[in-house]
Design a protein around this motif. Structure first.
Motif, PDB file in Angstrom:
ATOM      1  N   PRO A 265      63.068  23.951  42.308  1.00 42.77           N
ATOM      2  CA  PRO A 265      64.501  23.979  41.958  1.00 42.77           C
ATOM      3  C   PRO A 265      65.237  22.686  42.361  1.00 42.77           C
ATOM      4  O   PRO A 265      66.301  22.740  42.958  1.00 42.77           O
ATOM      5  CB  PRO A 265      65.026  25.188  42.750  1.00 42.77           C
ATOM      6  CG  PRO A 265      64.112  25.313  43.912  1.00 42.77           C
ATOM      7  CD  PRO A 265      62.779  24.812  43.476  1.00 42.77           C
TER       8      PRO A 265
ATOM      9  N   LYS B  75      68.779  28.046  36.747  1.00 48.15           N
ATOM     10  CA  LYS B  75      68.069  27.118  37.636  1.00 48.15           C
ATOM     11  C   LYS B  75      67.560  27.812  38.904  1.00 48.15           C
ATOM     12  O   LYS B  75      66.536  27.422  39.457  1.00 48.15           O
ATOM     13  CB  LYS B  75      68.969  25.939  38.010  1.00 48.15           C
ATOM     14  CG  LYS B  75      69.157  24.983  36.845  1.00 48.15           C
ATOM     15  CD  LYS B  75      69.570  23.624  37.275  1.00 48.15           C
ATOM     16  CE  LYS B  75      69.424  22.680  36.089  1.00 48.15           C
ATOM     17  NZ  LYS B  75      69.841  21.336  36.381  1.00 48.15           N
ATOM     18  N   ASP B  76      68.284  28.849  39.348  1.00 48.25           N
ATOM     19  CA  ASP B  76      67.893  29.544  40.573  1.00 48.25           C
ATOM     20  C   ASP B  76      66.590  30.316  40.431  1.00 48.25           C
ATOM     21  O   ASP B  76      65.962  30.674  41.427  1.00 48.25           O
ATOM     22  CB  ASP B  76      69.004  30.517  41.002  1.00 48.25           C
ATOM     23  CG  ASP B  76      70.140  29.773  41.669  1.00 48.25           C
ATOM     24  OD1 ASP B  76      69.913  28.605  42.064  1.00 48.25           O
ATOM     25  OD2 ASP B  76      71.232  30.342  41.774  1.00 48.25           O
ATOM     26  N   LYS B  78      63.870  29.256  39.667  1.00 50.14           N
ATOM     27  CA  LYS B  78      62.753  28.479  40.207  1.00 50.14           C
ATOM     28  C   LYS B  78      62.509  28.757  41.699  1.00 50.14           C
ATOM     29  O   LYS B  78      61.450  28.420  42.215  1.00 50.14           O
ATOM     30  CB  LYS B  78      62.997  26.987  39.978  1.00 50.14           C
ATOM     31  CG  LYS B  78      62.875  26.595  38.500  1.00 50.14           C
ATOM     32  CD  LYS B  78      62.934  25.115  38.294  1.00 50.14           C
ATOM     33  CE  LYS B  78      62.611  24.777  36.837  1.00 50.14           C
ATOM     34  NZ  LYS B  78      62.661  23.339  36.581  1.00 50.14           N
TER      35      LYS B  78
END
Lengths: 428, 248
Positions: A265, B75-76, B78
């Protein structure tokens, strides 16, 4: 911030463990700057301080030829070695090789008599003009032309140096001719030989030329091989890190670690930022090492000491801009290269070319007109200009801005191109 | 329906416009807590699917959700999974500790957490004695364990394993499989691909056989064996995918 810190730490660790890359980044420029400064310094010394061996073949032997040779000796540029007057041109050139003389001068037969005839003619004309002529001056067509003095030179001699030798010969020739005219004129007017003291007074009464290097701050520092070469090869060293940096980017791109980075991330841009920060620090370390060498080592190996500009803030700013520019170029190559071989080959060759056209190897003023436009697209040229403003002209920030602006434009263009490349390759 | 770790719907993917379609309207559901095996011959699309699920590749269309979150949008997401790719995906110049420090930070852990996890993982995976040595000097088995350690450093809820035991000795294989079972017991969903069918039999609770971008069979292992009247995964595999060469 912690991510950036670990990324910088990772880059530093990888770099410090690659001994070959470290040698390319630090040892190679150190060797280059020492060797090239030594060579340039010795050739400058040869021209400025030492006398150049010159063979003189006097086939005339008359008074004027001896005065000409004496005038040559007094110039102080040459170490005159007498050659046999009876030898041929071929034997003379052979003697040049045998005696390591770069130049040979032949005073031709009839030099003195022609000069005498010429000076008497000029004297006659002058006296006729003044209405003091005793005899009718000779007809110009009957005056003998002074046969030319021949100069043989080794082809390795640089054109600029050959032209200065030519100038020195002309000066000696002029001096001899003036002397002959003066003596003839005095003799004709007073029927006496010109006294030596008066002759010296007249002929040596030349006004001198004071040579003053200019500087932005009004100071008068004399430039030398060190002041040009240390910054020049420091710029080259900074840009040569593109080899190490671009292969680092490619290696990461094609290795598995990149796949893992894509699944984490955190943006790959941060990784590139860490690389840039690390390598900018390396370029600043290169500046520190090479400049220290110029300051502390050079005086011990008979080279001129590097004199830093007084404005150290500007020096840091210029070094930072040059370093960032070099790093941006490395990243750009790394992003677009498909293999490490491509990155190494293109990176190394392009930096050498950009250095050549950018005024690192040969000063920009000495570049042919046709390359001037090309020179301006080389980032190394603008870096060199900025350093020259500081080192040779002792400039301030406002003086280097004109060079820094193109550097920043190049940096922005390269960064944008790199980001575009990453997006196109779906790496960010 | 039990909660989904992975939910793929109408997935379409091809590498380039002029290349063949790898997945067309592909669907897959993997329940949370599973030890799920994605099996298939060479070129079946296992690694491509793994790369799509982890966001390494972008799908042309369709939806891939991990624990309810869209991989391409959130995105979180990941932070929720770990990945041990087929090839060693770390920095060979660095030691296991240094690799874990970097990848741990990039996975979102703080310094203290990384230190704790590094110590724990190196002990469990038998790498404590080489914790500070550069990985480039390690054997294949040791490198595989480093690869795995990095994938789980942030205690992911889903762990993707692309042939995690390729080229390792029996001892290392057993150690890795045992560790993976431990992880699963602790709640991590495992998505696993391998050509090693005996290992898959021992590790997986559920398998999907993929061939040419399609699922040709999917169920818990015992049911599949009974359905196809096979006594082992290898027989089932040959029965469903045939015996011809699959050179991709």
């Amino acid at each position: 911030m912690y991510k950036l810190y670990t990324a910088i730490l990772k880059e530093l660790r990888i770099m410090l463990r690659d001994k070959a890359a470290l040698a390319v980044m630090f040892l190679m420029p150190v060797l280059l700057v020492v060797v090239i400064t030594s060579i340039q310094n010795s050739s400058l010394k040869m021209i400025n301080d030492n006398t150049v061996p010159m063979l003189v073949c006097n086939r005339d032997g008359g008074e004027s030829s001896l005065q000409f040779i004496d005038a040559l000796k007094k110039i102080g540029m040459f170490d005159l070695q007498k050659a046999d007057s009876s030898i041929t041109d071929k034997q003379l050139t052979d003697s040049m090789h045998a005696k390591d003389a770069l130049i040979a001068v032949v005073v031709p037969q009839g030099f003195s008599s022609a000069l005498k005839s010429k000076s008497q003619n000029i004297t006659g004309k002058a006296l006729t003009e003044f209405g003091m002529a005793v005899n009718t001056p000779q007809d110009s067509s009957s005056v003998k032309e002074t046969p030319p003095v021949s100069m043989f030179y080794n082809p390795v001699l640089q054109e600029s140096f050959r032209l200065s030798v030519n100038g020195a010969l002309k000066s000696a020739q002029q001096f001899t001719e003036n002397r002959a005219v003066l003596q003839a004129l005095y003799q004709a007017m007073s029927n006496k030989k010109l006294p030596d003291s008066l002759e010296q007074q007249i002929l040596n009464n030349k006004s001198s030329i004071d040579q003053i290097p200019t500087a932005k701050d009004g100071s008068r520092k004399i430039p030398n091989a060190t002041q040009h070469n240390v910054p020049a090869w420091t710029i080259f060293a900074m840009f040569f890190i593109v080899v190490s940096l671009s292969t680092n980017v490619v290696k990461e791109k094609i290795s598995g670690s990149f796949i893992r980075l894509k699944t984490l991330p955190t943006s790959f841009i941060l990784n590139l930022a860490a690389k840039q920060i690390t390598y900018i620090v390396v370029t600043l370390a290169q500046v520190l090492v090479i400049f220290s060498l110029g300051i502390f080592l050079f005086p011990h190996i008979a080279l001129p000491k590097l004199v830093l500009p007084e404005n150290l803030g500007s020096l840091f700013l210029v070094s930072l801009a040059c370093g960032w520019c070099a790093v941006s170029y490395g990243v750009l190559i790394g992003v677009y290269a498909k293999s490490m071989e491509q990155a190494i080959g293109f990176g190394a060759v392009s930096v050498v070319i950009l250095a050549a056209i950018g005024g690192i190897v040969v000063p920009s003023f000495a570049m042919p007109e046709s390359l001037h436009l090309l020179m301006k697209i080389s980032p190394l040229h603008w870096c060199m200009e900025a350093y020259n403003t500081l080192f040779l002209e002792n400039g301030y920030v406002k003086n280097v801005l004109i060079s820094l602006l193109p550097i920043f434009v190049i940096i922005v263009a390269m960064q944008l191109a790199a980001i575009l490349g990453l997006k196109k390759q779906r790496l960010i | 329906m039990e909660s989904a770790a992975i939910q793929i719907q109408n997935l379409n993917f091809q590498y380039a416009e002029n290349s063949g379609v790898v997945f067309k309207d592909f669907n897959l559901h993997i329940a949370a807590g599973e030890r799920f095996g994605l099996l298939g011959p060479n070129g079946a699309g296992k690694t491509t699917l793994m790369n799509l699920m982890t966001g390494v590749l972008q799908a042309k269309s369709g939806s891939i959700k991990l624990l309810g979150k869209e991989i391409s949008e959130d995105k979180d997401v990941k932070k929720l999974f770990g990945f041990a790719p087929q090839h060693h995906s770390f920095y060979q110049e660095l030691s296991p500790t240094e690799n874990l420090e970097f990848f741990g930070a990039w996975a979102g852990l703080n310094k203290k957490k990384i230190k704790e996890r590094t110590k724990e993982l190196l002990e469990v995976l038998g790498l404590s004695h080489v914790a500070d040595k550069p990985v480039s000097k390690f054997s294949g088995g040791m490198k595989n364990r480093v690869n795995l350690a990095i994938g789980v450093v942030h205690r992911p809820q889903i762990l993707f394993l692309d042939e995690p035991t390729t080229g390792v000795d029996v001892q290392t294989r057993h150690a890795i499989v045992d560790y993976l079972k431990e992880l699963n017991k602790a709640g991590t969903t495992l998505i696993y691909t391998s050509h090693h069918l005996t290992e898959a039999e021992s590790l997986c609770t559920k398998v999907a056989l993929i061939d040419e971008g399609k699922i040709i069979a999917q169920n818990d292992l015992q049911t599949l064996l009974e359905e196809h009247k096979q006594d082992g995964l290898e027989g089932l595999f040959l029965n469903l995918t045939g015996r011809s060469y699959r050179d991709s």
